[in-house]
Design a protein around this motif. Structure first.
Motif, short mmCIF file in Angstrom:
data_model
loop_
_atom_site.label_atom_id
_atom_site.label_comp_id
_atom_site.label_asym_id
_atom_site.label_seq_id
_atom_site.Cartn_x
_atom_site.Cartn_y
_atom_site.Cartn_z
N GLU A 58 0.83 -1.21 0.00
CA GLU A 58 0.00 0.00 0.00
C GLU A 58 0.86 1.25 0.00
N ASP A 59 1.92 1.24 0.80
CA ASP A 59 2.83 2.40 0.82
C ASP A 59 3.47 2.60 -0.54
N LEU A 60 3.89 1.49 -1.16
CA LEU A 60 4.55 1.59 -2.46
C LEU A 60 3.57 2.15 -3.50
N ALA A 61 2.32 1.74 -3.43
CA ALA A 61 1.35 2.19 -4.41
C ALA A 61 0.93 3.64 -4.17
N HIS A 62 0.57 3.96 -2.93
CA HIS A 62 -0.08 5.25 -2.69
C HIS A 62 0.84 6.34 -2.17
N TYR A 63 1.98 5.97 -1.61
CA TYR A 63 2.89 6.98 -1.10
C TYR A 63 4.06 7.19 -2.06
N VAL A 64 4.62 6.07 -2.53
CA VAL A 64 5.75 6.16 -3.47
C VAL A 64 5.25 6.43 -4.89
N GLY A 65 4.09 5.89 -5.22
CA GLY A 65 3.53 6.10 -6.56
C GLY A 65 3.86 5.00 -7.55
N ARG A 66 4.02 3.78 -7.06
CA ARG A 66 4.34 2.66 -7.93
C ARG A 66 3.06 2.09 -8.55
N PRO A 67 3.14 1.35 -9.65
CA PRO A 67 4.39 1.02 -10.36
C PRO A 67 4.93 2.22 -11.12
N SER A 68 6.24 2.27 -11.26
CA SER A 68 6.86 3.32 -12.08
C SER A 68 6.77 2.87 -13.54
N PRO A 69 6.60 3.84 -14.45
CA PRO A 69 6.43 3.46 -15.87
C PRO A 69 7.69 2.85 -16.47
N LEU A 70 7.47 2.04 -17.51
CA LEU A 70 8.56 1.62 -18.38
C LEU A 70 8.36 2.41 -19.67
N LEU A 87 13.28 2.95 -20.61
CA LEU A 87 13.77 3.47 -19.33
C LEU A 87 12.81 3.09 -18.22
N LYS A 88 13.33 2.45 -17.19
CA LYS A 88 12.52 2.17 -16.01
C LYS A 88 12.57 3.43 -15.16
N ARG A 89 11.41 4.08 -15.04
CA ARG A 89 11.35 5.45 -14.53
C ARG A 89 11.30 5.53 -13.00
N GLU A 90 12.38 5.10 -12.34
CA GLU A 90 12.46 5.25 -10.88
C GLU A 90 12.59 6.71 -10.47
N ASP A 91 12.94 7.57 -11.44
CA ASP A 91 13.03 9.01 -11.15
C ASP A 91 11.66 9.60 -10.83
N LEU A 92 10.60 8.88 -11.22
CA LEU A 92 9.25 9.41 -10.97
C LEU A 92 8.69 9.02 -9.60
N ASN A 93 9.46 8.23 -8.85
CA ASN A 93 9.02 7.91 -7.49
C ASN A 93 8.97 9.17 -6.63
N HIS A 94 8.15 9.13 -5.60
CA HIS A 94 8.19 10.17 -4.57
C HIS A 94 9.63 10.31 -4.09
N THR A 95 10.11 11.51 -3.96
CA THR A 95 11.48 11.91 -3.59
C THR A 95 12.48 11.75 -4.73
N GLU A 223 8.42 -5.43 -11.55
CA GLU A 223 7.57 -4.60 -12.41
C GLU A 223 8.11 -4.57 -13.84
N ALA A 224 9.42 -4.35 -13.96
CA ALA A 224 10.02 -4.22 -15.30
C ALA A 224 9.81 -5.49 -16.12
N ARG A 225 9.94 -6.63 -15.45
CA ARG A 225 9.78 -7.91 -16.15
C ARG A 225 8.37 -8.03 -16.72
N ALA A 226 7.37 -7.73 -15.86
CA ALA A 226 5.97 -7.80 -16.30
C ALA A 226 5.69 -6.76 -17.39
N GLN A 227 6.26 -5.56 -17.23
CA GLN A 227 6.03 -4.50 -18.22
C GLN A 227 6.66 -4.84 -19.57
N ASN A 386 17.89 1.24 -16.09
CA ASN A 386 17.27 1.74 -14.87
C ASN A 386 17.59 3.22 -14.72
N LEU A 387 16.56 4.04 -14.91
CA LEU A 387 16.72 5.48 -14.69
C LEU A 387 16.45 5.70 -13.20
#
Lengths: 406, 263
Positions: A58-70, A87-95, A223-227, A386-387
Motif C-alpha cells: 500500500e505504501d509503495l502504491a499510494h505513497y511512493v507512486g508505484r508502479p513506475s512506468p517503463l 527506461l525504467k522510470r524510478e526518477d518518478l518515485n516520490h522523492t 515490475e520491469a519484467r511484467a512490463q 534503470n533510470l
C-alpha cells in the motif's frame, strides 16, 4: 527462450550466514551482533507476514507512486540507431529516486521493532532525503550522516532533509564522503543500539542488510519484467544499471537472473578513467577485502588501506560494492563495465535535450553505457535501463562545470 | 594476567602516532611506568569502532604511511630490548586480510607478537584466521559487549584464548559513560562461562575509573586517555620527550590507582 530455472542458484544466496559465495558475512564489532541477529529474525518473520506485505504494498502504491512506468525512449533510440531503449522510470518515485523503495520497507521494520530513532548515511543525499521523508511521515527522529564534501556538492538535498525535520551531521573524518558517512553512522548505531534503527541505503553492510535491501528493491525488476512482457511481448535482451553500492542494479537485475537470455551490465563510475586511479570502480579495478561489515571487492592500496575514490556523482563515490555484485561478477552472470565522468555528463545532456528527462548523474552512467551498447545491437533487440533517479539535485554540479553560478 | 592478585594494566597506543620514530621508545616508557600488556593499534583508514581521539591517532599514523608491515617492524625493534612484556595487535580486518592469514601469522609471530584482536571479526567470521593463529601459537582476543546475550558468550569463548576483552559500554572508544556496577554484573556472567581472565576497556580514563573497574576484573585497558595525553604533550613542536613524560605520568598514576586496595 525465457527459460526460468526456479530453484536456481540465485534464489539460494545469501546462505544462513549471509554469504554470497566468498562474499558478504557479518564483519562488525561484537556490540552490534545481537542487533543484527534481532533484525534478521524480525525480518524473516515479517517478510512472511501477509499483513506486513500488504502494508508495504500500500505504501509503495499510494505513497511512493508505484508502479513506475517503463518508457520507450524512441527519439533517443532512433538517434543512436541500434537497439530500442526502454527506461525504467524510478526518477518518478516520490522523492525522485529508487532509494525510497527501501526506506519505506526498512522504516516499516523499525516501526514494528518499536525503534523511535532512525539513522542513515548518504552520499548524493537521495537516500538521506528518502529516509528523512519516511521518518517525517512516521514521526521518527532522524539523523543523517553525510560527508562534508558531499554536503557541499549536494546543498539542495541537505536543505530538503532539514525541511523534513532531519538533523544532517557533516562528517569530517577520512575522505569526507560516503564511506566516512557510513563509518560515522555505524559509530552512532553502536552508541544508541537500543532505540535506534540503522536504515542502510544500499545492498552493502553486514548481513542481513544486503538481503533485505535487495528484497525491497526487487520491486523494480518484478515490475520491469511484467512490463516488458506486456509492452514488448517478450523479455529484454539486456539490462543496464549504474553500480555504486549497487541497490538499484540489484533491484532491476535480481528478478531476471534466472532468465538466461537476458544479458546484464552493471556500470561503475570510471571517474577520470580507470588508468588514472581517480575513479570508483572496485569491480573493475579493485580486489576483495573487508569493509563496512562485509567481504567484497574494494579499492584498496598495497597495505589494505581503503583508497579515496572519485566520481562526478556523489552517489557512486564509494570504494566498495554490495557483496552480491562481487559474487555475480565472479560467476560471470553480470558484466561490470565503466562509464567515465565525461561520458556520464554527455548522457545527462543528451537525455535532457532529446527526451525531456533530466537524469541523475548516477543514472547517467548507465545511460552512457546503454548508448554504447545499443549502437552495437539491432533494432529487433531492446534494452532496459534503470533510470534510478532524477537530475534536479545535480543541477549545481552541472552548472559549475559549465561555468555558471547562481 | 592478574598474577598474585595484582591486576593487569593494558595500555593502547596507535603504532606510528604521533610519529613513527616515537613508537618504540614510547612502548618501553609504558612498560617502565607500569604497563603489563602492550596493546598496539594497527592504523586503518576506516576505524569504525573508534571515537574521535583514536580516529585522529589512526589518521596521524597513516599520514606517515604506517602499514601493517611497518607495525611489525616496530614490534621486532621493541623485542630487541623487551622479550617478556606481552604484546597484542589491535586493529581491523582488512589489513590482515590483505596480507593473508598465513603470511600475517608467520610475520607477526616472527616479529614477536603474542596475540591479535580484530574488532570487526566476530567468531562467525574467524575460522580461517584462527587456524593460522593457532598454528603459530598466537592468541586471538575477542570482545564481549554489554549487548552480548549470555548464550552467545559460549560461542565466543570457544574461539577465544589469552583473555576476554569486555567492552564496558555501548559506544565507541573514549566514550564517557562508564557504569561500574553494570561492568561488575557482566564480568560476573562472563566468569560463569569461562576460566580465561577478563580485561575491561572503553571509558577508563584515570586512576579512579581504573581502580573501580580493576576491582571487578583481572585487567583494565587505557586507550583514548593515553592517546590524547601523548599527542597533547607532543604538540605542534613535536616534543617526543614531553610525549613520553606525559605517557609515563598517566600510566604511572593509573598503576598506583589500581594497585591500591579497594576501599
Amino acid at each position: 527462450m525465457t527459460s526460468k530455472t526456479d530453484d536456481s542458484v540465485f534464489a539460494m544466496v545469501p546462505d544462513a550466514d549471509g554469504r554470497f559465495g566468498a562474499y558478504g558475512g557479518k564483519y562488525v564489532a561484537e556490540t552490534l551482533m545481537s542487533a543484527l541477529a534481532e533484525l534478521e529474525s524480525v525480518y524473516r518473520e515479517l517478510s512472511a507476514d501477509s499483513q506486513f506485505q500488504r502494508e508495504l504494498d500500500e505504501d509503495l502504491a499510494h505513497y511512493v507512486g508505484r508502479p513506475s512506468p517503463l518508457y520507450e525512449a524512441r527519439r533517443w533510440s532512433d538517434d543512436i540507431g541500434g537497439a530500442r531503449i526502454f527506461l525504467k522510470r524510478e526518477d518518478l518515485n516520490h522523492t525522485g529516486a529508487h532509494k525510497v523503495n527501501n526506506t519505506v520497507g526498512q522504516a516499516l521494520l523499525a516501526k514494528h521493532m518499536g525503534k523511535r530513532r532512525v539513522i542513515a548515511e548518504t552520499g548524493a543525499g537521495q537516500h538521506g532525503v528518502a529516509t528523512a521523508t519516511i521518518a517525517a511521515r512516521l514521526g521518527l527522529e532522524c539523523h543523517v550522516f553525510m560527508g562534508e564534501e558531499d554536503v557541499r556538492r549536494q546543498a539542495l538535498n541537505v536543505y530538503r532533509m532539514k525541511l523534513l525535520g532531519a538533523e544532517v551531521i557533516p562528517v569530517t573524518s577520512g575522505s569526507r564522503t560516503l564511506k566516512d558517512a557510513m563509518n560515522e553512522a555505524m559509530r552512532d548505531w553502536v552508541t544508541h543500539v537500543d532505540d535506534t534503527f540503522y536504515i542502510i541505503g544500499t545492498v552493502a553492510g553486514p548481513h542481513p542488510y544486503p538481503l533485505l535491501v535487495r528484497d525491497f528493491q526487487c520491486v523494480i525488476g518484478r515490475e520491469a519484467r511484467a512490463q516488458c512482457l506486456q509492452q514488448a511481448g517478450r523479455l529484454p535482451d539486456a539490462l543496464v544499471a549504474c553500480v555504486g553500492g549497487g541497490s538499484n542494479a540489484i533491484g532491476l537485475f535480481h528478478p531476471f537472473l534466472g532468465d538466461e537470455s537476458v544479458a546484464m551490465y552493471g556500470v561503475e563510475a570510471g571517474g577520470h578513467g580507470i588508468a588514472t586511479a581517480q575513479h570508483a570502480a572496485p569491480l573493475n579495478a579493485g580486489t576483495p577485502g573487508v569493509l563496512h561489515g562485509n567481504r567484497t571487492y574494494l579499492m584498496q592500496d598495497d597495505n589494505g588501506q581503503i583508497m579515496h575514490t572519485h566520481s562526478i556523482s556523489a552517489g557512486l563515490d564509494y570504494p566498495g560494492v554490495g557483496p552480491e555484485h562481487a559474487w555475480l561478477k565472479d560467476i560471470g552472470r553480470v558484466n561490470y563495465v565503466v562509464a567515465n565522468d565525461d561520458e556520464a555528463l554527455a548522457a545527462f545532456h543528451t537525455l535532457t535535450r532529446v527526451e525531456g528527462i533530466m537524469p541523475a548523474l548516477e543514472s547517467s552512467h548507465a545511460l552512457a553505457y546503454a548508448a554504447r551498447l545499443a549502437a552495437q545491437m539491432t533494432s529487433e533487440q531492446f534494452i532496459v535501463v534503470n533510470l534510478s533517479g532524477r537530475g534536479d539535485k545535480d543541477i549545481h554540479t552541472v552548472a559549475e562545470i559549465d561555468g555558471i553560478s547562481f | 594476567m592478574s598474577q598474585q592478585g595484582r591486576k593487569a594494566l593494558l595500555t593502547y597506543v596507535v603504532a606510528g602516532d604521533p610519529h613513527p620514530a616515537l613508537t618504540v621508545p614510547l612502548l618501553h616508557e609504558l612498560v617502565a611506568s607500569g604497563a603489563d600488556i602492550i596493546e598496539l593499534g594497527v592504523p586503518f583508514s576506516d576505524p569504525m569502532s573508534e571515537g574521535p581521539v583514536i580516529q585522529l591517532g589512526h589518521e596521524r599514523a597513516l599520514a606517515h604511511d604506517v602499514s601493517l608491515t611497518r607495525v611489525l617492524e616496530m614490534v621486532r625493534e621493541f623485542r630487541r630490548d623487551d622479550s617478556d612484556t606481552p604484546l597484542l595487535l589491535m586493529g581491523y580486518a582488512n589489513p590482515v586480510e590483505h596480507m593473508g592469514h598465513a603470511a600475517f601469522a608467520d610475520a607477526a609471530s616472527a616479529a614477536g607478537v603474542d596475540a591479535l584482536l580484530t574488532v570487526d571479526v566476530p567468531p562467525e567470521e574467524v575460522a580461517g584466521l584462527n587456524a593460522e593463529l593457532r598454528r603459530v601459537g598466537m592468541d586471538n582476543i575477542f570482545l564481549v559487549a554489554p549487548t552480548t546475550p549470555e548464550q552467545r558468550i559460549e560461542r565466543i569463548v570457544a574461539e577465544a584464548s589469552g583473555f576476554i576483552y569486555y567492552v564496558s559500554l555501548k559506544g565507541v572508544t573514549g566514550a564517557g559513560h562508564l557504569d561500574t556496577q553494570d561492568v561488575a554484573r557482566h564480568v560476573g556472567i562472563i566468569r560463569e562461562h569461562c576460566t580465561l581472565p577478563v580485561a575491561v576497556g572503553f571509558g577508563i580514563k584515570d586512576a579512579d575509573s581504573a581502580r573501580r573497574v580493576a576491582a571487578e576484573a583481572d585487567g583494565v585497558v587505557v586507550g583514548s586517555a593515553l592517546v590524547d595525553a601523548i599527542v597533547g604533550a607532543y604538540g605542534e613542536r613535536g616534543d617526543g620527550g614531553a610525549a613520553r613524560h606525559a605517557a609515563a605520568e598517566l600510566v604511572g598514576g593509573i598503576r598506583r590507582g589500581i594497585d591500591q586496595p579497594a576501599s
